[in-house]
Design a protein around this motif. Sequence first.
Motif, short mmCIF file in Angstrom:
data_model
loop_
_atom_site.label_atom_id
_atom_site.label_comp_id
_atom_site.label_asym_id
_atom_site.label_seq_id
_atom_site.Cartn_x
_atom_site.Cartn_y
_atom_site.Cartn_z
N LEU A 297 20.85 23.10 -1.64
CA LEU A 297 21.55 23.79 -0.56
C LEU A 297 20.75 23.80 0.74
O LEU A 297 21.28 24.16 1.79
CB LEU A 297 21.83 25.24 -0.97
N PHE A 298 19.46 23.39 0.65
CA PHE A 298 18.56 23.58 1.79
C PHE A 298 17.88 22.31 2.23
O PHE A 298 17.67 21.38 1.46
CB PHE A 298 17.47 24.61 1.42
N ASN A 299 17.52 22.30 3.52
CA ASN A 299 16.59 21.31 4.04
C ASN A 299 15.19 21.79 3.69
O ASN A 299 14.92 22.98 3.74
CB ASN A 299 16.74 21.19 5.56
N PRO A 300 14.27 20.92 3.28
CA PRO A 300 14.27 19.45 3.42
C PRO A 300 14.79 18.69 2.20
O PRO A 300 14.64 17.47 2.14
CB PRO A 300 12.79 19.15 3.62
N TRP A 301 15.39 19.37 1.21
CA TRP A 301 15.75 18.70 -0.03
C TRP A 301 17.18 18.15 -0.05
O TRP A 301 17.52 17.32 -0.90
CB TRP A 301 15.55 19.64 -1.22
N PHE A 302 18.03 18.63 0.86
CA PHE A 302 19.42 18.20 0.84
C PHE A 302 19.54 16.68 0.98
O PHE A 302 20.22 16.02 0.18
CB PHE A 302 20.21 18.89 1.96
N GLU A 303 18.92 16.13 2.00
CA GLU A 303 19.07 14.68 2.26
C GLU A 303 18.54 13.82 1.12
O GLU A 303 19.24 12.88 0.70
CB GLU A 303 18.42 14.30 3.58
N PRO A 304 17.33 14.07 0.59
CA PRO A 304 16.90 13.23 -0.54
C PRO A 304 17.78 13.40 -1.77
O PRO A 304 17.98 12.45 -2.53
CB PRO A 304 15.46 13.67 -0.80
N THR A 305 18.32 14.62 -1.98
CA THR A 305 19.26 14.81 -3.09
C THR A 305 20.50 13.95 -2.89
O THR A 305 20.99 13.30 -3.82
CB THR A 305 19.66 16.29 -3.21
N LEU A 306 21.02 13.94 -1.66
CA LEU A 306 22.16 13.08 -1.32
C LEU A 306 21.81 11.62 -1.56
O LEU A 306 22.59 10.87 -2.18
CB LEU A 306 22.56 13.31 0.13
N ASN A 307 20.65 11.19 -1.10
CA ASN A 307 20.27 9.79 -1.22
C ASN A 307 20.09 9.37 -2.68
O ASN A 307 20.51 8.28 -3.07
CB ASN A 307 18.99 9.53 -0.43
N TYR A 308 19.45 10.22 -3.48
CA TYR A 308 19.30 9.92 -4.90
C TYR A 308 20.68 9.80 -5.56
O TYR A 308 20.92 8.91 -6.39
CB TYR A 308 18.50 11.01 -5.61
N THR A 309 21.59 10.69 -5.17
CA THR A 309 22.94 10.67 -5.73
C THR A 309 23.67 9.39 -5.37
O THR A 309 24.25 8.71 -6.23
CB THR A 309 23.74 11.89 -5.23
N VAL A 310 23.64 9.04 -4.10
CA VAL A 310 24.36 7.85 -3.64
C VAL A 310 23.76 6.58 -4.24
O VAL A 310 24.50 5.69 -4.69
CB VAL A 310 24.36 7.78 -2.10
N ASP A 311 22.44 6.49 -4.27
CA ASP A 311 21.80 5.29 -4.83
C ASP A 311 22.19 5.11 -6.29
O ASP A 311 22.48 3.99 -6.74
CB ASP A 311 20.28 5.40 -4.71
#
Length: 320
Positions: A297-311
Amino acid sequence: MQLLALLVFAHSAVAQQPTAPRDTSFTTYSAYTKAKKQNPAISIARPTVPRSVQKQMNVAYCTQGTHALMLDVFYPKPSRRKERPAVLLVHGGGWRSGDRSQHVPMAQQLAAKGYVAVTAEYRLSTEAPYPAAVQDLRAAIRWMRANARTYGIDTARIAVWGFSAGGQLASLIGTTNADPLYETGNCYPTHSSSVQAIVDVDGILAFIHPESGEGDDRKNISAATHWFGSPKTEHPELWQQASALNHVSPKTPPILFINSSVDRMHAGRDDMRQQLSKLGIYTEVHSFPDAPHPFPLFNPWFEPTLNYTVDFLDKVLKKR
C-alpha cells in the motif's frame, strides 16, 4: 469429505444472518499511521492514473441473500488486440476488515500494463464465515468470464492476486481449481472459476504450521478463529482444508510470492515451494527484508511490487 461438507454447510448457514456493522479496523490510513512509526519515510501510494486506463465502478457481480457484492473494473482502451489477460485483486484485513478500494492503485497500474484488473469485495467474517469468501471470489472470476467480451478478457489467461488475507484466499482459490466445495451458488454457474496464475502478497499458506501465528487466542481471539467460527482445537479439519499447502497438485498454476519481513504472514511458503518444485511448477519469491506487513500500500514498495507482479504475469500469461 462428507463430514467436512456438513461442517461447511453449518458454517455457511450463518451467511443468512443480517449483515453486521462493518469492521473498519484495517484501512490504508490506519495501516500507514502504524507503519510510519518504524518507517518515517514511507508514503501512501497514489500513482498518477494513465489516460489509457478506463474504468467501470460499482458493478454488482453476485447477490448473496440481500447483499449485492460489488466490483470495479480497470482496463486499457480498446486496441487491435481484442483479448487481454486479466487479474482479480483481493484485499486483506484479516478476513473481517479491509476494502477493495485499497488496491485500486495497483489495479489501475496493471491496466496501464495491458491487463484487465478487477477489484472485488467479498463477505467478511462479520457477515459470513469460511468458506463464504472463497465462494464469493470464485463467483467474481465466473463473472469475469461471463463478461469477457465486454472488457476484452482472454478467458484462458486469468490470474488471482491477493494481499494478506487476500493472499491466503488467492492461493486457496488457485490450488483448488474446480473443487465443488467452493463452486456453490447461482451466479454464472456455467462458467469456470479456474485461474492460470497466482500472486500471493504476504498471505499465509498453512494455518496449522510451526511458522503460523493464527489461532493463538490466549490474549485476543485471532482473525482466523473469527473466520472459521471456532478455534483450531475444535475443528482443525477446517483450518487444514483452508490451507493452500494441503492442496498442491500437478494442476496447481504458477505462483509468485512477494513478502515482507514478517515471517508468520507467509507461513508454509517454503514447504509449498518445495512441493511445487518437485512437480515442476514454476514459482518465484521476492522479499523486502525491512518492509512492514502492509507494504504494497506504500511507497517505496508499491512500484517494485507492481513490477514483480507484471514481470511474473508477463512470463506465465502473456502470449509470445
